[in-house]
Design an enzyme around this catalytic site. Structure first.
Site, PDB file in Angstrom:
ATOM      1  N   CYS A 195     -11.452  21.042  27.577  1.00  0.00           N
ATOM      2  CA  CYS A 195     -10.514  20.392  27.069  1.00  0.00           C
ATOM      3  C   CYS A 195     -11.533  18.926  27.274  1.00  0.00           C
ATOM      4  CB  CYS A 195      -9.090  20.257  27.721  1.00  0.00           C
ATOM      5  SG  CYS A 195      -9.263  19.727  29.477  1.00  0.00           S
ATOM      6  N   ASN A 218     -10.639  17.708  31.500  1.00  0.00           N
ATOM      7  CA  ASN A 218     -10.636  18.885  32.631  1.00  0.00           C
ATOM      8  C   ASN A 218      -9.645  18.579  33.625  1.00  0.00           C
ATOM      9  OD1 ASN A 218     -13.144  20.434  34.965  1.00  0.00           O
ATOM     10  ND2 ASN A 218     -11.322  21.448  33.608  1.00  0.00           N
ATOM     11  N   ASP A 241      -2.700  17.346  23.496  1.00  0.00           N
ATOM     12  CA  ASP A 241      -3.178  16.422  24.524  1.00  0.00           C
ATOM     13  C   ASP A 241      -1.771  15.764  25.201  1.00  0.00           C
ATOM     14  OD1 ASP A 241      -4.224  14.685  26.313  1.00  0.00           O
ATOM     15  OD2 ASP A 241      -5.600  13.797  25.207  1.00  0.00           O
ATOM     16  N   CYS A 243      -6.110  18.486  32.659  1.00  0.00           N
ATOM     17  CA  CYS A 243      -4.622  19.040  32.196  1.00  0.00           C
ATOM     18  C   CYS A 243      -4.652  20.303  31.436  1.00  0.00           C
ATOM     19  CB  CYS A 243      -4.077  17.939  31.127  1.00  0.00           C
ATOM     20  SG  CYS A 243      -3.676  16.272  31.969  1.00  0.00           S
ATOM     21  N   ARG A 244      -5.108  20.248  30.322  1.00  0.00           N
ATOM     22  CA  ARG A 244      -5.069  21.643  29.543  1.00  0.00           C
ATOM     23  C   ARG A 244      -6.170  22.736  30.182  1.00  0.00           C
ATOM     24  NH1 ARG A 244      -6.128  18.654  24.173  1.00  0.00           N
ATOM     25  NH2 ARG A 244      -7.257  17.271  25.428  1.00  0.00           N
ATOM     26  N   SER A 245      -7.372  22.232  30.226  1.00  0.00           N
ATOM     27  CA  SER A 245      -8.431  23.424  30.560  1.00  0.00           C
ATOM     28  C   SER A 245      -8.013  23.965  31.907  1.00  0.00           C
ATOM     29  CB  SER A 245      -9.707  23.188  30.372  1.00  0.00           C
ATOM     30  OG  SER A 245     -10.067  22.125  31.009  1.00  0.00           O
TER      31      SER A 245
HETATM   32  P1  4NP Z   1      -7.138  17.117  29.365  1.00  0.00           P
HETATM   33  O1  4NP Z   1      -6.223  15.854  29.138  1.00  0.00           O
HETATM   34  O2  4NP Z   1      -8.229  16.471  28.398  1.00  0.00           O
HETATM   35  O3  4NP Z   1      -6.163  18.067  28.810  1.00  0.00           O
HETATM   36  O4  4NP Z   1      -7.618  16.934  30.696  1.00  0.00           O
HETATM   37  C1  4NP Z   1      -6.667  14.371  29.384  1.00  0.00           C
HETATM   38  C2  4NP Z   1      -6.911  13.964  30.462  1.00  0.00           C
HETATM   39  C3  4NP Z   1      -7.442  12.599  30.733  1.00  0.00           C
HETATM   40  C4  4NP Z   1      -7.463  11.845  29.668  1.00  0.00           C
HETATM   41  C5  4NP Z   1      -7.396  12.325  28.025  1.00  0.00           C
HETATM   42  C6  4NP Z   1      -6.784  13.618  28.056  1.00  0.00           C
HETATM   43  N1  4NP Z   1      -8.039  10.535  29.669  1.00  0.00           N
HETATM   44  O5  4NP Z   1      -8.127   9.811  28.347  1.00  0.00           O
HETATM   45  O6  4NP Z   1      -8.279  10.022  30.627  1.00  0.00           O
END
Ligand code: 4NP
Length: 160
Positions: A9, A12, A126, A14-16
């Site tokens: 993602c 790294n 997201d 939340c989703r992945s």
């Molecule tokens: P992820 O979520 O891609 O599912 O881990 C996010 C985590 C952090 C951010 C965006 C999405 N950020 O903008 O910091």
């Protein structure tokens, strides 16, 4: 040799890592630990070394999944080190494929949602800037997609 899955993602956190923990749970449940291994990475480096986001960890724990993880950034070595790279959205897809200008590894990179059976969403949304509902929805969708992926790998003979 195990079949190696990498979930990707943006951050790294939340989703992945959720996909990795959920898939590991399914793999253990089906006694496939000797057959499949999982890892996750982010296309960005903002959160390197961080554990999964607290809100994400809470949603995972509520459903009985673990919340292990330490964020790392995707590297071009991952193309060689993994058999299948599952991205969460089209932006991740574009970012990962940008590391492979000659298109050698295009076949290894897929949107995880392709494997969902009960959800029609094409991307894992997201949840980072949204409310708690978003995290619950991510877990729902990932449970569906990871189960579908496992079924696909068994049916197409990639794993026994
Ligand atoms: P992820 O979520 O891609 O599912 O881990 C996010 C985590 C952090 C951010 C965006 C999405 N950020 O903008 O910091």
């Amino acid at each position: 040799m195990k079949y190696r899955l990498l979930f990707v993602c943006l951050g790294n956190i939340c989703r992945s890592p959720s996909a990795e923990n959920i898939m590991n749970h399914l793999v253990e449940q089906r006694e496939l630990c000797d057959t499949i291994s999982c890892d996750s990475a982010g296309t960005a480096n903002y959160h390197m070394g961080s554990p999964p986001d607290r809100r994400m960890a809470a949603s995972l724990k509520k459903r009985g999944f673990s919340d292990h993880g330490k964020a790392r950034q995707f590297t071009p070595w991952d193309f060689r080190n993994f058999d299948l790279i599952l991205v969460m959205d089209r932006s991740n897809l574009e970012d990962v494929l940008a590391y492979d200008p000659r298109g050698e590894y295009t076949e290894k990179v897929k949107l995880l949602c392709e494997f969902a059976k009960y959800h029609s969403l094409q991307e894992v949304p997201d949840p980072y800037y949204g409310g708690p509902d978003g995290f619950e929805k991510v877990v729902d969708l990932l449970q569906d997609a990871c189960a579908g992926l496992l079924e696909y790998l068994q049916q197409c003979g990639r794993i026994k």
